[in-house]
Write a protein that holds these residues in place. Structure first.
Motif, PDB file in Angstrom:
ATOM      1  N   ASP A 114       0.853  -1.122  -0.155  1.00 23.60           N
ATOM      2  CA  ASP A 114       0.160  -0.044   0.039  1.00 23.60           C
ATOM      3  C   ASP A 114       0.833   1.324  -0.213  1.00 23.60           C
ATOM      4  O   ASP A 114       0.345   2.453   0.242  1.00 23.60           O
ATOM      5  N   VAL A 115       2.122   1.149  -0.230  1.00 24.97           N
ATOM      6  CA  VAL A 115       2.974   2.216  -0.208  1.00 24.97           C
ATOM      7  C   VAL A 115       2.703   3.174  -1.521  1.00 24.97           C
ATOM      8  O   VAL A 115       2.512   2.624  -2.547  1.00 24.97           O
ATOM      9  N   ARG A 116       2.766   4.359  -1.454  1.00 25.41           N
ATOM     10  CA  ARG A 116       2.581   5.361  -2.539  1.00 25.41           C
ATOM     11  C   ARG A 116       3.730   6.269  -2.690  1.00 25.41           C
ATOM     12  O   ARG A 116       4.651   6.674  -1.749  1.00 25.41           O
ATOM     13  N   VAL A 117       4.301   6.582  -3.966  1.00 26.17           N
ATOM     14  CA  VAL A 117       5.306   7.002  -4.421  1.00 26.17           C
ATOM     15  C   VAL A 117       5.217   8.080  -5.439  1.00 26.17           C
ATOM     16  O   VAL A 117       4.646   7.753  -6.483  1.00 26.17           O
ATOM     17  N   ALA A 118       5.870   8.995  -4.960  1.00 24.25           N
ATOM     18  CA  ALA A 118       5.889  10.274  -5.998  1.00 24.25           C
ATOM     19  C   ALA A 118       7.247  10.482  -6.542  1.00 24.25           C
ATOM     20  O   ALA A 118       8.164  10.708  -5.691  1.00 24.25           O
ATOM     21  N   TYR A 119       7.795  10.275  -7.732  1.00 23.89           N
ATOM     22  CA  TYR A 119       9.088  10.393  -8.276  1.00 23.89           C
ATOM     23  C   TYR A 119       9.089  11.889  -8.823  1.00 23.89           C
ATOM     24  O   TYR A 119       8.030  12.299  -9.471  1.00 23.89           O
ATOM     25  N   ILE A 120      10.172  12.520  -8.703  1.00 24.88           N
ATOM     26  CA  ILE A 120      10.459  13.763  -9.123  1.00 24.88           C
ATOM     27  C   ILE A 120      11.918  13.742  -9.770  1.00 24.88           C
ATOM     28  O   ILE A 120      12.592  13.230  -9.501  1.00 24.88           O
ATOM     29  N   ASP A 121      11.850  14.251 -11.258  1.00 23.07           N
ATOM     30  CA  ASP A 121      12.936  14.617 -11.936  1.00 23.07           C
ATOM     31  C   ASP A 121      12.944  15.710 -12.847  1.00 23.07           C
ATOM     32  O   ASP A 121      11.771  16.184 -13.374  1.00 23.07           O
ATOM     33  N   ASN A 122      13.883  16.263 -13.271  1.00 27.22           N
ATOM     34  CA  ASN A 122      13.945  17.358 -14.055  1.00 27.22           C
ATOM     35  C   ASN A 122      14.334  17.225 -15.586  1.00 27.22           C
ATOM     36  O   ASN A 122      14.396  17.932 -16.402  1.00 27.22           O
ATOM     37  N   ASP A 123      14.410  16.070 -15.925  1.00 28.73           N
ATOM     38  CA  ASP A 123      14.770  15.543 -17.410  1.00 28.73           C
ATOM     39  C   ASP A 123      13.230  15.005 -18.047  1.00 28.73           C
ATOM     40  O   ASP A 123      13.049  13.811 -17.299  1.00 28.73           O
ATOM     41  N   PRO A 124      13.028  15.537 -18.868  1.00 24.47           N
ATOM     42  CA  PRO A 124      11.826  15.022 -19.581  1.00 24.47           C
ATOM     43  C   PRO A 124      11.904  13.425 -20.147  1.00 24.47           C
ATOM     44  O   PRO A 124      11.063  12.883 -20.385  1.00 24.47           O
TER      45      PRO A 124
END
Length: 265
Positions: A98-108
């Motif tokens: 049930d873990v939720r993950v938001a990934y962030i990166d600045n490379d399209p």
């Protein structure tokens, strides 16, 4: 003009990009010739680099399992890089589905590859944004859709803060992110260092890339954890942070520190 949290003119596939150099050195295929050349130069300048990146990846795996084992069910992974199996959500879901993950990166390019792999269940998302604008990350609607900042969050800053220059004030950036986390949250951070060898030649490779490499000392890196309590063994070279198998020979030369810290109040 800004696109997804960073200027459109910063999208440049003619120069090496840290995420793609990292992918190449880990044996991935999502990179260009300029990234491969930079990776080869980096390996020549710092022979332990491939071992170090694998050790950093293993640290990430152990740290994610640790924080999920401690009850955290939300992960904000900033500077995620190109997908490398097992990915953070895969590691986390082995412990708790049930873990939720938001990934962030600045490379399209990272976003395109990540979008192709992520489920559409709503438990994971990939957001195009820049660490240099931390408030925009915390307030991004796609982040807020996955992450509830009223509940404990594990913030992952793994092998990314060293791409911030001193002029960009990395302590302010990390502080802004830390301050958004409630009690019971964790900070997982790893950072390159030249405490164990002169790595000016390795830094020079990144002078041609889209982000510079800014090596820092143990004391400088420890300051990123201000206000949080480091869990044992504290800030350590990544192969020696709670290893689950004997670190390979030469691990003492690896120029990466890693630590996990909890916000208690």
């Amino acid at each position: 003009m800004r696109q997804g949290g960073f200027r459109a003119e910063e999208i440049d596939t003619s120069r090496p990009h840290p995420a793609r150099i990292y992918d190449y050195l880990l044996g991935g295929k999502d990179n260009y010739e300029v990234d491969q050349q930079a990776g080869d130069e980096l390996a020549a300048a710092a022979p332990e680099v491939r071992m170090g990146l694998r050790a950093n990846r293993d640290f990430l795996r152990r740290a994610v399992r640790y924080v999920v084992g401690e009850g955290v069910r939300q992960i904000l992974d900033i500077g995620t890089g190109l997908p490398t199996s097992p990915n953070v959500h895969e590691i986390a879901h082995e412990v708790a589905p049930d873990v939720r993950v938001a990934y962030i990166d600045n490379d399209p390019i990272v976003k395109v590859h990540a979008d192709a792999l992520l489920s559409r269940s709503g438990s994971t998302s990939i957001v195009l944004a820049d660490l240099r604008d931390p408030r925009a990350i915390v307030e991004h609607p796609d982040v807020r859709q996955v992450i509830d900042f009223d509940e404990p969050v594990a913030l992952l800053l793994v092998a990314v803060v060293h791409f911030l220059t001193d002029a960009e004030n990395p302590e302010r950036i990390v502080t802004t992110l830390r301050d958004a986390l409630p009690a019971g949250s964790f900070l997982v951070l790893s950072h390159a260092t030249d405490d164990f060898a002169d790595r000016s030649d390795a830094q020079a490779v990144y002078n041609k890339a889209t982000a510079s490499l800014n090596l820092r000392s143990r004391a400088e890196i420890e300051r990123f954890f201000t206000g949080f309590e480091l869990v044992e063994p504290g800030l350590a070279q990544v192969p020696f942070w709670r290893p689950d198998s004997p670190p390979p020979a030469g691990s003492e030369e690896i120029g990466f520190y890693g630590g996990v810290a909890r916000r208690n109040g």
